[in-house]
Design a protein around this motif. Structure first.
Motif, PDB file in Angstrom:
ATOM      1  N   TRP A  43     -17.189   2.840   4.495  1.00 19.65           N
ATOM      2  CA  TRP A  43     -15.867   2.680   5.114  1.00 19.65           C
ATOM      3  C   TRP A  43     -15.577   3.883   5.984  1.00 19.65           C
ATOM      4  CZ3 TRP A  43     -13.681  -1.868   4.970  1.00 19.65           C
ATOM      5  CH2 TRP A  43     -12.362  -2.017   5.394  1.00 19.65           C
ATOM      6  N   THR A  44     -14.760   3.692   7.008  1.00 19.87           N
ATOM      7  CA  THR A  44     -14.257   4.801   7.822  1.00 19.87           C
ATOM      8  C   THR A  44     -12.784   4.561   8.123  1.00 19.87           C
ATOM      9  OG1 THR A  44     -14.746   3.744   9.947  1.00 19.87           O
ATOM     10  CG2 THR A  44     -16.471   5.132   8.997  1.00 19.87           C
ATOM     11  N   THR A  45     -12.084   5.644   8.386  1.00 16.28           N
ATOM     12  CA  THR A  45     -10.733   5.554   8.925  1.00 16.28           C
ATOM     13  C   THR A  45     -10.674   6.462  10.137  1.00 16.28           C
ATOM     14  OG1 THR A  45      -9.830   7.366   7.594  1.00 16.28           O
ATOM     15  CG2 THR A  45      -9.725   5.137   6.648  1.00 16.28           C
ATOM     16  N   GLU A  46      -9.734   6.175  11.031  1.00 16.41           N
ATOM     17  CA  GLU A  46      -9.592   6.983  12.243  1.00 16.41           C
ATOM     18  C   GLU A  46      -8.194   7.540  12.389  1.00 16.41           C
ATOM     19  OE1 GLU A  46     -11.191   5.283  15.785  1.00 16.41           O
ATOM     20  OE2 GLU A  46     -12.782   4.278  14.703  1.00 16.41           O
ATOM     21  N   GLU A  47      -7.433   7.501  11.308  1.00 13.16           N
ATOM     22  CA  GLU A  47      -6.062   7.966  11.384  1.00 13.16           C
ATOM     23  C   GLU A  47      -5.610   8.474  10.024  1.00 13.16           C
ATOM     24  OE1 GLU A  47      -6.257   4.107   9.697  1.00 13.16           O
ATOM     25  OE2 GLU A  47      -6.840   4.529  11.747  1.00 13.16           O
ATOM     26  N   SER A  48      -4.549   9.283  10.064  1.00 12.85           N
ATOM     27  CA  SER A  48      -3.952   9.766   8.833  1.00 12.85           C
ATOM     28  C   SER A  48      -2.444   9.767   9.023  1.00 12.85           C
ATOM     29  CB  SER A  48      -4.438  11.178   8.514  1.00 12.85           C
ATOM     30  OG  SER A  48      -3.882  11.635   7.316  1.00 12.85           O
ATOM     31  N   PRO A  49      -1.709   9.067   8.161  1.00 15.70           N
ATOM     32  CA  PRO A  49      -2.223   8.330   7.017  1.00 15.70           C
ATOM     33  C   PRO A  49      -3.055   7.134   7.467  1.00 15.70           C
ATOM     34  CG  PRO A  49       0.157   8.009   7.210  1.00 15.70           C
ATOM     35  CD  PRO A  49      -0.244   8.998   8.258  1.00 15.70           C
ATOM     36  N   ALA A  50      -3.988   6.730   6.610  1.00 13.23           N
ATOM     37  CA  ALA A  50      -4.910   5.648   6.923  1.00 13.23           C
ATOM     38  C   ALA A  50      -4.211   4.302   6.894  1.00 13.23           C
ATOM     39  CB  ALA A  50      -6.058   5.649   5.916  1.00 13.23           C
ATOM     40  N   GLY A  51      -4.622   3.430   7.793  1.00 10.25           N
ATOM     41  CA  GLY A  51      -4.101   2.063   7.810  1.00 10.25           C
ATOM     42  C   GLY A  51      -4.739   1.245   6.696  1.00 10.25           C
ATOM     43  N   ALA A  52      -3.931   0.464   6.002  1.00  7.51           N
ATOM     44  CA  ALA A  52      -4.444  -0.339   4.894  1.00  7.51           C
ATOM     45  C   ALA A  52      -4.260  -1.834   5.154  1.00  7.51           C
ATOM     46  CB  ALA A  52      -3.738   0.054   3.596  1.00  7.51           C
ATOM     47  N   SER A  53      -4.012  -2.206   6.401  1.00  7.16           N
ATOM     48  CA  SER A  53      -3.841  -3.627   6.706  1.00  7.16           C
ATOM     49  C   SER A  53      -4.964  -4.081   7.635  1.00  7.16           C
ATOM     50  CB  SER A  53      -2.477  -3.873   7.343  1.00  7.16           C
ATOM     51  OG  SER A  53      -2.377  -3.144   8.548  1.00  7.16           O
ATOM     52  N   GLY A  54      -5.015  -5.372   7.865  1.00  8.15           N
ATOM     53  CA  GLY A  54      -6.040  -5.944   8.727  1.00  8.15           C
ATOM     54  C   GLY A  54      -7.270  -6.342   7.932  1.00  8.15           C
ATOM     55  N   ASN A  55      -8.112  -7.116   8.568  1.00  4.28           N
ATOM     56  CA  ASN A  55      -9.303  -7.630   7.899  1.00  4.28           C
ATOM     57  C   ASN A  55     -10.592  -7.143   8.530  1.00  4.28           C
ATOM     58  OD1 ASN A  55      -7.701  -9.030   6.099  1.00  4.28           O
ATOM     59  ND2 ASN A  55      -7.669 -10.885   7.345  1.00  4.28           N
ATOM     60  N   ASP A  56     -10.518  -6.183   9.430  1.00  3.73           N
ATOM     61  CA  ASP A  56     -11.724  -5.652  10.057  1.00  3.73           C
ATOM     62  C   ASP A  56     -12.572  -4.892   9.056  1.00  3.73           C
ATOM     63  OD1 ASP A  56     -10.840  -6.659  12.483  1.00  3.73           O
ATOM     64  OD2 ASP A  56      -9.992  -4.738  13.132  1.00  3.73           O
ATOM     65  N   ASP A  57     -13.885  -5.005   9.216  1.00  6.13           N
ATOM     66  CA  ASP A  57     -14.827  -4.244   8.385  1.00  6.13           C
ATOM     67  C   ASP A  57     -15.046  -2.895   9.067  1.00  6.13           C
ATOM     68  OD1 ASP A  57     -16.898  -3.126   6.951  1.00  6.13           O
ATOM     69  OD2 ASP A  57     -18.083  -4.970   6.883  1.00  6.13           O
ATOM     70  N   ARG A  58     -14.439  -1.867   8.534  1.00  4.19           N
ATOM     71  CA  ARG A  58     -14.497  -0.545   9.169  1.00  4.19           C
ATOM     72  C   ARG A  58     -15.816   0.180   8.947  1.00  4.19           C
ATOM     73  NH1 ARG A  58      -8.839   2.581   9.236  1.00  4.19           N
ATOM     74  NH2 ARG A  58      -8.078   1.519  11.075  1.00  4.19           N
ATOM     75  N   ALA A  59     -16.764  -0.480   8.319  1.00  4.56           N
ATOM     76  CA  ALA A  59     -18.105   0.105   8.189  1.00  4.56           C
ATOM     77  C   ALA A  59     -19.058  -0.476   9.220  1.00  4.56           C
ATOM     78  CB  ALA A  59     -18.661  -0.130   6.781  1.00  4.56           C
ATOM     79  N   GLU A  60     -18.619  -1.432   9.989  1.00  4.79           N
ATOM     80  CA  GLU A  60     -19.462  -2.045  11.015  1.00  4.79           C
ATOM     81  C   GLU A  60     -19.335  -1.263  12.312  1.00  4.79           C
ATOM     82  OE1 GLU A  60     -21.693  -4.521  10.747  1.00  4.79           O
ATOM     83  OE2 GLU A  60     -21.287  -4.515   8.597  1.00  4.79           O
ATOM     84  N   ARG A  61     -19.976  -0.105  12.341  1.00 10.27           N
ATOM     85  CA  ARG A  61     -19.907   0.746  13.527  1.00 10.27           C
ATOM     86  C   ARG A  61     -21.023   1.775  13.481  1.00 10.27           C
ATOM     87  NH1 ARG A  61     -14.833   4.641  13.257  1.00 10.27           N
ATOM     88  NH2 ARG A  61     -15.992   5.591  14.933  1.00 10.27           N
ATOM     89  N   GLU A  62     -21.273   2.388  14.595  1.00  7.78           N
ATOM     90  CA  GLU A  62     -22.201   3.514  14.682  1.00  7.78           C
ATOM     91  C   GLU A  62     -21.366   4.783  14.625  1.00  7.78           C
ATOM     92  OE1 GLU A  62     -25.580   3.573  14.801  1.00  7.78           O
ATOM     93  OE2 GLU A  62     -25.450   1.423  14.425  1.00  7.78           O
TER      94      GLU A  62
END
Length: 175
Positions: A43-62
Protein backbone atom coordinates in the motif's frame (compact mmCIF):
# COMPACT_ATOMS: atom_id res chain seq x y z
CA UNK A 1 11.11 -15.80 -5.58
CA UNK A 2 9.71 -15.16 -2.12
CA UNK A 3 6.59 -16.71 -0.65
CA UNK A 4 3.53 -14.71 -1.77
CA UNK A 5 2.04 -12.26 0.74
CA UNK A 6 -1.71 -12.42 1.22
CA UNK A 7 -3.17 -8.91 1.28
CA UNK A 8 -6.64 -8.07 2.57
CA UNK A 9 -7.91 -4.53 1.96
CA UNK A 10 -11.21 -3.29 3.35
CA UNK A 11 -13.42 -0.45 2.20
CA UNK A 12 -17.08 0.45 1.76
CA UNK A 13 -19.73 -0.55 -0.73
CA UNK A 14 -22.16 1.90 -2.35
CA UNK A 15 -24.37 1.80 0.77
CA UNK A 16 -21.48 2.60 3.13
CA UNK A 17 -21.26 -0.94 4.48
CA UNK A 18 -17.79 -2.20 5.44
CA UNK A 19 -16.60 -4.85 2.97
CA UNK A 20 -13.46 -6.63 1.82
CA UNK A 21 -12.33 -5.09 -1.48
CA UNK A 22 -9.18 -7.15 -2.07
CA UNK A 23 -8.21 -10.57 -0.74
CA UNK A 24 -5.38 -12.42 -2.39
CA UNK A 25 -1.69 -12.55 -3.11
CA UNK A 26 -0.19 -9.09 -3.44
CA UNK A 27 0.69 -8.61 -7.11
CA UNK A 28 3.27 -5.82 -7.07
CA UNK A 29 6.36 -7.96 -6.44
CA UNK A 30 9.80 -6.85 -7.59
CA UNK A 31 13.06 -8.76 -7.62
CA UNK A 32 15.81 -6.21 -7.01
CA UNK A 33 18.58 -7.62 -9.18
CA UNK A 34 21.41 -5.57 -7.65
CA UNK A 35 20.81 -7.01 -4.17
CA UNK A 36 18.79 -10.18 -4.81
CA UNK A 37 16.03 -9.13 -2.44
CA UNK A 38 12.33 -9.35 -3.23
CA UNK A 39 10.09 -6.39 -2.40
CA UNK A 40 6.30 -6.72 -2.24
CA UNK A 41 4.43 -3.42 -2.27
CA UNK A 42 1.26 -3.61 -0.17
CA UNK A 43 0.00 0.00 0.00
CA UNK A 44 1.03 3.63 -0.45
CA UNK A 45 -0.39 6.98 0.52
CA UNK A 46 0.47 10.37 -0.93
CA UNK A 47 -1.04 12.63 1.69
CA UNK A 48 -1.26 13.24 5.40
CA UNK A 49 -3.68 12.68 6.88
CA UNK A 50 -4.14 9.70 4.58
CA UNK A 51 -7.32 9.27 2.57
CA UNK A 52 -9.37 6.25 3.59
CA UNK A 53 -12.06 6.38 0.91
CA UNK A 54 -12.26 5.16 -2.66
CA UNK A 55 -11.69 1.76 -4.17
CA UNK A 56 -8.38 2.29 -5.96
CA UNK A 57 -5.61 -0.22 -5.31
CA UNK A 58 -2.82 2.04 -4.08
CA UNK A 59 -0.24 -0.70 -4.53
CA UNK A 60 -0.71 -0.79 -8.30
CA UNK A 61 2.07 1.62 -9.16
CA UNK A 62 5.79 1.96 -9.75
CA UNK A 63 7.63 3.55 -6.85
CA UNK A 64 11.11 3.48 -5.37
CA UNK A 65 11.95 2.59 -1.80
CA UNK A 66 11.24 5.99 -0.25
CA UNK A 67 7.67 7.14 0.39
CA UNK A 68 6.14 9.98 -1.62
CA UNK A 69 6.32 13.48 -0.09
CA UNK A 70 3.81 13.62 2.82
CA UNK A 71 3.03 9.94 2.17
CA UNK A 72 3.81 6.42 3.29
CA UNK A 73 4.70 2.98 1.96
CA UNK A 74 3.87 -0.46 3.37
CA UNK A 75 5.87 -3.38 1.99
CA UNK A 76 7.31 -6.78 2.83
CA UNK A 77 10.93 -7.46 1.88
CA UNK A 78 12.62 -10.85 1.66
CA UNK A 79 16.40 -10.73 2.11
CA UNK A 80 18.30 -13.77 0.83
CA UNK A 81 21.44 -14.96 2.63
CA UNK A 82 24.46 -12.82 1.70
CA UNK A 83 26.39 -16.03 0.92
CA UNK A 84 23.98 -16.62 -1.99
CA UNK A 85 24.77 -13.24 -3.56
CA UNK A 86 27.71 -11.88 -5.46
CA UNK A 87 29.18 -8.42 -5.10
CA UNK A 88 26.63 -5.61 -4.77
CA UNK A 89 26.99 -2.66 -7.15
CA UNK A 90 26.08 0.39 -5.02
CA UNK A 91 25.18 2.62 -7.98
CA UNK A 92 22.93 -0.08 -9.54
CA UNK A 93 21.29 -0.73 -6.15
CA UNK A 94 20.55 2.98 -5.61
CA UNK A 95 19.07 3.26 -9.14
CA UNK A 96 16.79 0.26 -8.52
CA UNK A 97 15.69 1.73 -5.20
CA UNK A 98 14.99 5.16 -6.71
CA UNK A 99 17.55 6.80 -4.43
CA UNK A 100 19.95 9.43 -5.72
CA UNK A 101 23.63 8.69 -6.17
CA UNK A 102 25.72 9.79 -3.23
CA UNK A 103 23.07 8.77 -0.69
CA UNK A 104 24.91 5.62 0.40
CA UNK A 105 28.15 5.07 2.24
CA UNK A 106 31.51 3.42 2.07
CA UNK A 107 31.15 0.84 4.86
CA UNK A 108 29.10 -1.60 2.77
CA UNK A 109 27.94 -1.61 -0.87
CA UNK A 110 24.28 -1.76 0.25
CA UNK A 111 24.46 1.41 2.38
CA UNK A 112 21.60 3.82 1.70
CA UNK A 113 19.40 6.40 3.38
CA UNK A 114 15.81 7.47 2.88
CA UNK A 115 14.11 10.63 4.09
CA UNK A 116 11.68 8.72 6.26
CA UNK A 117 10.77 7.26 9.61
CA UNK A 118 10.82 3.48 9.10
CA UNK A 119 9.02 0.94 11.23
CA UNK A 120 10.47 -2.53 10.63
CA UNK A 121 9.11 -5.79 12.06
CA UNK A 122 11.18 -8.93 11.52
CA UNK A 123 8.70 -11.65 10.62
CA UNK A 124 11.11 -14.54 10.07
CA UNK A 125 14.82 -15.21 9.96
CA UNK A 126 17.64 -13.04 11.24
CA UNK A 127 19.48 -10.04 9.82
CA UNK A 128 22.14 -7.48 10.69
CA UNK A 129 21.54 -3.77 10.17
CA UNK A 130 24.80 -1.91 9.64
CA UNK A 131 25.07 1.75 10.57
CA UNK A 132 28.02 4.07 9.88
CA UNK A 133 30.20 2.61 12.64
CA UNK A 134 28.11 -0.03 14.42
CA UNK A 135 25.57 -2.76 13.77
CA UNK A 136 22.62 -4.45 15.42
CA UNK A 137 21.44 -8.06 15.07
CA UNK A 138 17.69 -8.56 14.68
CA UNK A 139 15.64 -11.76 14.76
CA UNK A 140 12.00 -12.77 14.30
CA UNK A 141 9.75 -10.72 16.56
CA UNK A 142 12.17 -7.80 16.89
CA UNK A 143 11.07 -4.32 15.84
CA UNK A 144 13.12 -1.34 14.74
CA UNK A 145 12.33 2.36 14.47
CA UNK A 146 14.79 3.89 12.06
CA UNK A 147 14.95 7.65 11.79
CA UNK A 148 16.56 8.56 8.47
CA UNK A 149 19.88 6.87 9.22
CA UNK A 150 22.43 5.66 6.71
CA UNK A 151 22.26 1.86 6.85
CA UNK A 152 22.58 -1.49 5.09
CA UNK A 153 20.87 -4.85 5.61
CA UNK A 154 23.05 -7.98 5.61
CA UNK A 155 21.61 -11.46 6.04
CA UNK A 156 24.54 -13.50 7.33
CA UNK A 157 22.30 -16.49 8.06
CA UNK A 158 21.41 -19.49 5.93
CA UNK A 159 17.69 -18.73 5.47
CA UNK A 160 15.76 -15.83 3.98
CA UNK A 161 14.83 -13.03 6.35
CA UNK A 162 11.37 -11.47 5.91
CA UNK A 163 10.71 -7.96 7.22
CA UNK A 164 7.54 -5.85 7.09
CA UNK A 165 8.31 -2.15 6.62
CA UNK A 166 6.19 0.97 6.97
CA UNK A 167 8.03 4.09 5.76
CA UNK A 168 6.59 7.53 6.46
CA UNK A 169 7.93 10.67 4.81
CA UNK A 170 9.94 12.72 7.30
CA UNK A 171 11.57 16.09 7.59
CA UNK A 172 15.27 15.49 8.08
CA UNK A 173 17.75 17.83 9.73
CA UNK A 174 19.85 18.08 6.54
CA UNK A 175 16.97 18.27 4.04
Amino acid sequence: MAQPTRRVVTGHDADGKAVVLIDGAARNVKLREATGLTSTLLWTTEESPAGASGNDDRAEREIGVAPPPRGSIFRVVDFPPAADLGEVDNAAMLREMGIGVGQGGVRHASMHRTKSIDYAIVISGEIDMLLDDSEVHLKAGDVLVQRGTNHAWVNRGRENCRIAFVLIDAKMRNS
